[in-house]
Design an enzyme around this catalytic site. Sequence first.
Site, PDB file in Angstrom:
ATOM      1  N   ARG A 153      79.952  33.442  77.166  1.00 27.60           N
ATOM      2  CA  ARG A 153      80.140  33.213  76.186  1.00 27.60           C
ATOM      3  C   ARG A 153      81.283  33.726  75.326  1.00 27.60           C
ATOM      4  NH1 ARG A 153      75.320  32.728  72.669  1.00 27.60           N
ATOM      5  NH2 ARG A 153      76.343  32.663  70.930  1.00 27.60           N
ATOM      6  N   GLU A 177      71.712  23.426  68.622  1.00 27.60           N
ATOM      7  CA  GLU A 177      71.081  23.119  67.558  1.00 27.60           C
ATOM      8  C   GLU A 177      71.057  22.851  65.984  1.00 27.60           C
ATOM      9  OE1 GLU A 177      68.189  26.708  67.315  1.00 27.60           O
ATOM     10  OE2 GLU A 177      66.575  26.445  65.943  1.00 27.60           O
ATOM     11  N   LYS A 231      76.395  32.008  64.944  1.00 31.18           N
ATOM     12  CA  LYS A 231      75.525  31.065  63.053  1.00 31.18           C
ATOM     13  C   LYS A 231      74.751  32.564  62.117  1.00 31.18           C
ATOM     14  CE  LYS A 231      74.136  28.145  65.858  1.00 31.18           C
ATOM     15  NZ  LYS A 231      74.010  26.660  66.847  1.00 31.18           N
TER      16      LYS A 231
HETATM   17  P1  ATP Z   1      71.820  30.183  67.791  1.00 33.64           P
HETATM   18  O1  ATP Z   1      72.294  31.401  67.654  1.00 33.64           O
HETATM   19  O2  ATP Z   1      71.496  29.964  66.250  1.00 33.64           O
HETATM   20  O3  ATP Z   1      71.574  29.793  69.087  1.00 33.64           O
HETATM   21  P2  ATP Z   1      74.379  29.487  69.601  1.00 33.64           P
HETATM   22  O4  ATP Z   1      75.357  30.109  69.111  1.00 33.64           O
HETATM   23  O5  ATP Z   1      73.735  29.459  70.620  1.00 33.64           O
HETATM   24  O6  ATP Z   1      73.509  30.019  68.105  1.00 33.64           O
HETATM   25  P3  ATP Z   1      73.266  26.689  69.730  1.00 33.64           P
HETATM   26  O7  ATP Z   1      73.732  25.779  68.916  1.00 33.64           O
HETATM   27  O8  ATP Z   1      72.116  27.302  70.470  1.00 33.64           O
HETATM   28  O9  ATP Z   1      74.030  28.225  69.224  1.00 33.64           O
HETATM   29  O10 ATP Z   1      75.173  26.526  70.941  1.00 33.64           O
HETATM   30  C1  ATP Z   1      74.836  25.191  71.940  1.00 33.64           C
HETATM   31  C2  ATP Z   1      76.016  25.448  72.976  1.00 33.64           C
HETATM   32  O11 ATP Z   1      76.928  26.324  72.970  1.00 33.64           O
HETATM   33  C3  ATP Z   1      74.363  26.157  73.944  1.00 33.64           C
HETATM   34  O12 ATP Z   1      74.302  25.208  75.554  1.00 33.64           O
HETATM   35  C4  ATP Z   1      75.216  27.983  74.048  1.00 33.64           C
HETATM   36  O13 ATP Z   1      74.780  28.662  75.014  1.00 33.64           O
HETATM   37  C5  ATP Z   1      76.458  26.942  73.754  1.00 33.64           C
HETATM   38  N1  ATP Z   1      77.152  28.083  72.801  1.00 33.64           N
HETATM   39  C6  ATP Z   1      77.195  29.557  72.131  1.00 33.64           C
HETATM   40  N2  ATP Z   1      78.248  29.868  71.501  1.00 33.64           N
HETATM   41  C7  ATP Z   1      78.509  29.779  72.447  1.00 33.64           C
HETATM   42  C8  ATP Z   1      80.390  30.907  72.689  1.00 33.64           C
HETATM   43  N3  ATP Z   1      80.291  32.333  71.649  1.00 33.64           N
HETATM   44  N4  ATP Z   1      80.987  30.367  73.929  1.00 33.64           N
HETATM   45  C9  ATP Z   1      80.490  29.702  74.490  1.00 33.64           C
HETATM   46  N5  ATP Z   1      79.294  28.743  74.317  1.00 33.64           N
HETATM   47  C10 ATP Z   1      78.621  29.066  73.427  1.00 33.64           C
HETATM   48 MG    MG Z   2      71.113  28.377  71.239  1.00 29.35          MG
END
Ligand code: ATP
Ligand code: MG
Length: 565
Positions: free
Chosen positions: A265, A40, A275
Amino acid sequence: MATINSTNYPYSTDFIRAIVEEDNRSGKHDGRVHTRFPPEPNGYLHIGHAKSICLNFGVARQYGGLCNLRFDDTNPCKEEDEYVQSIIEDVRWLGFDWDDRLFYASDYFEQLYQWAVKLIKEGKAYVCDLTADEVRETRGTLTSPGTNSPYRDRPVEENLDLFERMRAGEFSDGSRTLRAKIDMAAANLNLRDPVMYRILHASHHRTGDKWCIYPTYDFTHGQSDSIERITHSLCTLEFENHRPLYDWYIQALGIFPSRQIEFARLNLTYTMMSKRRLLELVKEKHVAGWDDPRMPTICGLRRRGYTPEAVREFCARIGISKVDSTVDVALLEHCLREDLNRRAPRAMGALRPLKVVIDNYPEDQIEELDAINNPEDPSAGARKVPFSRELWIERSDFLEDPPKKYFRLAPGREVRLRYGYFITCVDFKTDPSTGKPVEIRCTYDPATRGGNAPDGRKVKGTIHWVSAARAVPVEVRLYDHLFTKPDPGDVAEGEDYRSNLNPNSLERLTDCYVEPSLRDAAPGERFQFERLGYFCVDPDSTAERLIFNRTVSLVDTWAKIQKKG
Ligand code: ATP
Ligand code: MG
């Protein structure tokens, strides 16, 4: 939560690759493997995203498949083009490529709208006039069912009319939603008539003011996967409970059956991955920006001097699992050291300089001595380093009154100057106000050029140095963890993670000297300063003044943990 440490360090078995292999065996998608990385654009990518990027692009690469980059941009309030650009740059930097498959969920808004209309027509969705609060209140709990919305049985025609007028902008924000008609008593709360569309009169970074209704994550993600014919939709564990809904929409719409698979994660010690919080750190100026070298963001790591190879190696080593864990940041640093040790040219510098004068060395003489660029890499060759009567050494390499095991310079002691001569300390001056040494007087043995004595006598210490006559003055920034605790969220009542910010995470040294071969070093170039660590030229450097970031010290805490274990 388990911590990855010396005892459970071995590679985790990758259950996702096992699923992909099984699908290939059974011919489920005719052996086709297609993944996507779906950020996102509401912030910069961090090391956790790197795990997901390496997994998605890595699985595709391994099985001859494809991986798309897709921006999951359904929330106009938080999304910006700046983030889109940074994400593109960061994924590329990590070494991955999506060819022409760069997509935006917002490109699918019209298709999603049509699908919503289809569900309304089939009696599977309805316009609901409850407020967000009322929707929440009637949702029930884990132990009690929800109650049906009074609008649940609206006739199809009325729903179609209202939904169209929602799109046309007739209603105010939050006054109505479109909801899926599933089951208000479902054990899984996500199936209790989830919201599909909300009214939001907000400009979108790509569609502008074209839309004033926006689909929810749940009514977007699976459908986007399906449109792109994604075979394996890999996401993090928090979406596990959403999977039944993901499947419900795909089934109700009769579209390509992408399969969602969840993995744990990444969490890292001494930092944070949210974020939202990283944005707070930037906005509240606890750091200099998203690319502050202390940030766990990809651009922060890059500025710090991390290599994409080290990040990828780290992601490979931590593996993929179903169980949430916290990885010791020392492992990340270990991977970095291993990589930089192989490739970073060596150089000498004095971070906290102390003057050495060699009494018996000719005043105006400068010699060019031979120094090896990288003992790990013979192809890196050698260079010349100038030697002169006055030198800078590290303040910590002289002690007036040394303890037993100190083998560096002290009154009467002889040490080796790396690639230089043996010198013996004959005297020193102190600053009368502080009592600290400010100048060391030495003699050198001309027979020891190159660092060996012809008579075979040994010295126990070898120290680094820079010719004062030729030294380049630079600034050096040393970094420590951003937080003082392994888990920054571990706080006393009434406090938050900010109370664990490390006030000493940045130390600026403005009076450092490096050898002249570094004079023209370019931003991003990395070096090992002998005995001091790995350093990288900061992009804020100017032609007049170089700034070095310490990427990582030489002390490998991870290797130490491994040995003890
Ligand atoms: P938000 O809180 O904005 O949803 P987010 O960290 O989930 O934040 P996204 O941009 O939705 O951000 O994440 C993109 C991809 O990265 C998603 O598939 C998410 O599952 C993965 N991702 C995000 N954070 C992690 C992490 N700490 N470890 C592994 N994968 C992650
Ligand atoms: Mg997300």
